[in-house]
Write an enzyme that holds these catalytic residues in place. Structure first.
Site, mmCIF file in Angstrom:
data_model
loop_
_atom_site.group_PDB
_atom_site.id
_atom_site.type_symbol
_atom_site.label_atom_id
_atom_site.label_comp_id
_atom_site.label_asym_id
_atom_site.label_seq_id
_atom_site.Cartn_x
_atom_site.Cartn_y
_atom_site.Cartn_z
ATOM 1 C CG HIS A 18 -1.589 -1.093 1.426
ATOM 2 N ND1 HIS A 18 -1.840 -2.086 2.463
ATOM 3 C CD2 HIS A 18 -2.979 -1.538 0.679
ATOM 4 C CE1 HIS A 18 -2.899 -2.922 2.244
ATOM 5 N NE2 HIS A 18 -3.349 -2.578 1.190
ATOM 6 C CE LYS A 42 -10.773 -7.867 2.372
ATOM 7 N NZ LYS A 42 -9.845 -7.301 1.968
ATOM 8 N NE ARG A 91 -3.206 -7.912 -4.253
ATOM 9 C CZ ARG A 91 -4.004 -8.476 -3.532
ATOM 10 N NH1 ARG A 91 -3.254 -9.111 -2.487
ATOM 11 N NH2 ARG A 91 -5.439 -8.803 -3.528
ATOM 12 C CB SER A 129 -3.632 -7.033 4.895
ATOM 13 O OG SER A 129 -3.427 -5.898 4.120
HETATM 14 N N1 COA Z 1 0.186 -4.314 -2.362
HETATM 15 C C1 COA Z 1 -0.039 -5.275 -1.664
HETATM 16 N N2 COA Z 1 -1.318 -5.543 -1.133
HETATM 17 C C2 COA Z 1 -2.377 -4.819 -1.622
HETATM 18 C C3 COA Z 1 -2.278 -3.750 -2.371
HETATM 19 C C4 COA Z 1 -0.995 -3.569 -2.653
HETATM 20 N N3 COA Z 1 -0.490 -2.324 -3.519
HETATM 21 N N4 COA Z 1 -3.226 -3.483 -2.751
HETATM 22 C C5 COA Z 1 -4.217 -4.094 -2.019
HETATM 23 N N5 COA Z 1 -3.586 -5.103 -1.406
HETATM 24 C C6 COA Z 1 -4.167 -6.015 -0.570
HETATM 25 C C7 COA Z 1 -4.741 -5.742 0.729
HETATM 26 O O1 COA Z 1 -3.915 -5.879 1.823
HETATM 27 C C8 COA Z 1 -5.866 -6.690 0.784
HETATM 28 O O2 COA Z 1 -5.549 -7.853 1.351
HETATM 29 P P1 COA Z 1 -6.595 -8.786 2.158
HETATM 30 O O3 COA Z 1 -7.694 -9.262 1.192
HETATM 31 O O4 COA Z 1 -5.644 -9.899 2.735
HETATM 32 O O5 COA Z 1 -6.952 -8.046 3.546
HETATM 33 C C9 COA Z 1 -6.527 -6.984 -0.679
HETATM 34 O O6 COA Z 1 -5.238 -6.537 -1.333
HETATM 35 C C10 COA Z 1 -7.599 -6.175 -1.047
HETATM 36 O O7 COA Z 1 -7.779 -4.966 0.127
HETATM 37 P P2 COA Z 1 -8.126 -3.505 -0.385
HETATM 38 O O8 COA Z 1 -7.337 -2.961 -1.207
HETATM 39 O O9 COA Z 1 -7.867 -2.957 0.913
HETATM 40 O O10 COA Z 1 -9.647 -3.752 -0.815
HETATM 41 P P3 COA Z 1 -10.950 -4.131 -0.067
HETATM 42 O O11 COA Z 1 -11.531 -5.356 -1.037
HETATM 43 O O12 COA Z 1 -10.562 -4.807 1.183
HETATM 44 O O13 COA Z 1 -11.677 -3.007 0.201
HETATM 45 C C11 COA Z 1 -13.194 -1.074 -0.883
HETATM 46 C C12 COA Z 1 -12.425 -2.565 -1.177
HETATM 47 C C13 COA Z 1 -13.364 -0.822 0.708
HETATM 48 C C14 COA Z 1 -12.427 0.092 -1.275
HETATM 49 C C15 COA Z 1 -14.518 -1.364 -1.301
HETATM 50 O O14 COA Z 1 -15.217 -2.592 -0.900
HETATM 51 C C16 COA Z 1 -15.669 -0.131 -1.224
HETATM 52 O O15 COA Z 1 -15.508 0.979 -1.846
HETATM 53 N N6 COA Z 1 -16.381 -0.384 -0.312
HETATM 54 C C17 COA Z 1 -17.363 0.818 0.019
HETATM 55 C C18 COA Z 1 -18.868 0.421 -0.277
HETATM 56 C C19 COA Z 1 -19.295 0.854 -1.734
HETATM 57 O O16 COA Z 1 -19.198 1.739 -2.155
HETATM 58 N N7 COA Z 1 -19.566 -0.476 -2.355
HETATM 59 C C20 COA Z 1 -19.908 -0.254 -3.867
HETATM 60 C C21 COA Z 1 -18.640 -0.706 -4.645
HETATM 61 S S1 COA Z 1 -19.392 -0.787 -6.314
#
Ligand code: COA
Length: 161
Positions: A18, A42, A91, A129
């Site tokens: 990140h 989550k 990724r 994560s």
């Molecule tokens: N390098 C390494 N790991 C990375 C990374 C990077 N550059 N970018 C993301 N990751 C990993 C994270 O650690 C995470 O790992 P985990 O699954 O083990 O926790 C995974 O990739 C994805 O996580 P993240 O990027 O935090 O996305 P998310 O899927 O947890 O969250 C939201 C997504 C919160 C942004 C999305 O659900 C959202 O916008 N929610 C709000 C409600 C909404 O508007 N919904 C409608 C959408 S259509």
């Protein structure tokens, strides 16, 4: 006019993957808002407040980054911050389908908001994560994945400090 982007996610916890996206994002945008999702599906290890504090801790001194939380629709939050761009790190191919679907949905309900995908740097392509949490909980070495502050917080959560 300042170019502001929102970088949303769970950040449970923030990793070097990140941080790499944030650092590279700052070469494109004047300001980045790191937005921690409150209503993530989550099961989080850290509370939202703990995640915010940890991000602030590792990014202290970086005046162009602010850390915030959001609930509800991401695009509503992005608009409320006066931003027009969502940054997401990609990724692997496996991330693409899910990210594409969310970006399409976001653009159909908030047409003025763009999603910018940044390729995760090669060395963090395998990182997540969850993997960091698993390795740490099994007392593995996580020095290459997270900053010291995060490692300390993780070890304390797992009673390994
Ligand atoms: N390098 C390494 N790991 C990375 C990374 C990077 N550059 N970018 C993301 N990751 C990993 C994270 O650690 C995470 O790992 P985990 O699954 O083990 O926790 C995974 O990739 C994805 O996580 P993240 O990027 O935090 O996305 P998310 O899927 O947890 O969250 C939201 C997504 C919160 C942004 C999305 O659900 C959202 O916008 N929610 C709000 C409600 C909404 O508007 N919904 C409608 C959408 S259509």
């Amino acid at each position: 006019m300042k170019k502001i982007a929102v970088y949303p996610g769970s950040f449970d916890p923030i990793t070097y993957g990140h941080l790499d996206i944030i650092k590279r994002g700052l070469t494109i945008f004047d300001e980045i808002v790191v937005a921690v999702a409150r209503n993530s599906q989550k099961n989080a290890l850290f509370t939202t407040e703990e995640r915010v504090e940890l991000i602030q801790d590792v990014l202290k001194g970086e005046g162009r980054v602010t850390v915030d939380t959001f609930s509800g629709l991401l695009i509503d939050y992005v608009a409320s911050r006066g931003a027009h761009v969502i940054i997401r790190g990609l990724r692997a191919i496996s991330d693409f389908e899910y990210e594409f679907q969310i970006a399409q949905m976001n653009s159909s309900i908030g047409r003025e908001i763009e999603t910018l995908f940044m390729m995760t740097s090669l060395q963090y392509g395998y990182l997540s994560s969850s993997i960091v949490k698993e390795v740490c909980s099994l007392n593995g070495d996580i020095d290459n994945f997270v900053p010291m502050e995060i490692k300390k917080a993780l070890k304390s959560k797992y009673g390994l400090a």
